[in-house]
Design an enzyme around this catalytic site. Structure first.
Site, PDB file in Angstrom:
ATOM      1  N   PRO A 133      69.069 -73.856  -4.280  1.00  7.77           N
ATOM      2  CA  PRO A 133      70.434 -74.194  -3.852  1.00  7.77           C
ATOM      3  C   PRO A 133      71.245 -75.091  -4.791  1.00  7.77           C
ATOM      4  O   PRO A 133      71.540 -76.244  -4.480  1.00  7.77           O
ATOM      5  CB  PRO A 133      70.200 -74.864  -2.498  1.00  7.77           C
ATOM      6  CG  PRO A 133      68.865 -75.509  -2.658  1.00  7.77           C
ATOM      7  CD  PRO A 133      68.057 -74.565  -3.507  1.00  7.77           C
ATOM      8  N   CYS A 134      71.668 -74.542  -5.905  1.00  6.46           N
ATOM      9  CA  CYS A 134      72.482 -75.307  -6.850  1.00  6.46           C
ATOM     10  C   CYS A 134      73.857 -75.638  -6.263  1.00  6.46           C
ATOM     11  O   CYS A 134      74.508 -76.577  -6.720  1.00  6.46           O
ATOM     12  CB  CYS A 134      72.607 -74.561  -8.176  1.00  6.46           C
ATOM     13  SG  CYS A 134      73.088 -72.841  -8.036  1.00  6.46           S
TER      14      CYS A 134
END
Length: 177
Positions: A133-134
């Protein structure tokens, strides 16, 4: 050999890649040259792991918090792999800053500090978007910056996770959502 498929999502078409056993990539339609990053031939062909990944994405986009029940195999430098590992530890619906990730890594390495910009470069090169989850990494001043899928998509993903967006803003040099 790498295999790919397209997933129709609420944030646009996503391309999922696998080596047949592991997820090796998840890219947005506007991300160019992702196949060259795989350093392998890529063929559009069904693989059983795609069923697990598409189910996970269905659950995620429905606002649920699905557990990852398939192996991930991003390819990158040791530093990038360390950063991506930190991203995977960010809880659903939470955000951290680039500086916080940098400080975590510095502490683990016995250093006093580390460059938030270097972390930003690693975050920006994440080959498995959404699952790693950047989109949960933000600027220290609340800036929603640094997302390969575009700021509008970052906002949508954070909204799906019901993140309180009141402290965040889109920088003036970015595309407005």
């Amino acid at each position: 050999m790498q295999y790919k498929m397209t997933y129709k999502s609420p944030v646009g078409d996503l391309t999922i890649t696998t080596d047949g056993q592991n997820v090796t990539g998840l890219w947005f339609e506007n991300q160019q040259n992702y196949e060259s990053l795989l350093n392998d031939t890529v063929k559009e062909q069904y693989q059983p792991i795609f069923d697990k990944v598409t189910h996970w994405l269905d659950e995620y986009f429905s606002g649920n918090k699905p557990a990852i029940n398939f192996p991930l195999k991003p390819t990158g430098t040791d530093f990038r792999m360390t950063v991506w590992s930190k991203l995977q530890a960010i809880p659903y619906g939470k955000t951290v800053t680039y500086g916080e990730v940098a400080q975590q890594i510095a502490n683990e390495r016995g250093q006093t500090k580390m460059s938030a910009q270097a972390v930003g470069g690693a975050v920006g090169s994440n080959p498995i978007s959404i699952i790693i989850p950047c989109h949960r990494v933000v600027g220290a001043n609340g800036s929603l910056t640094g997302f390969g899928g575009g700021i509008e998509r970052k906002v949508k993903l954070l909204n799906i996770e019901e993140v309180n967006m009141s402290a965040f803003h889109v920088p003036s040099h970015s595309t407005k959502p």
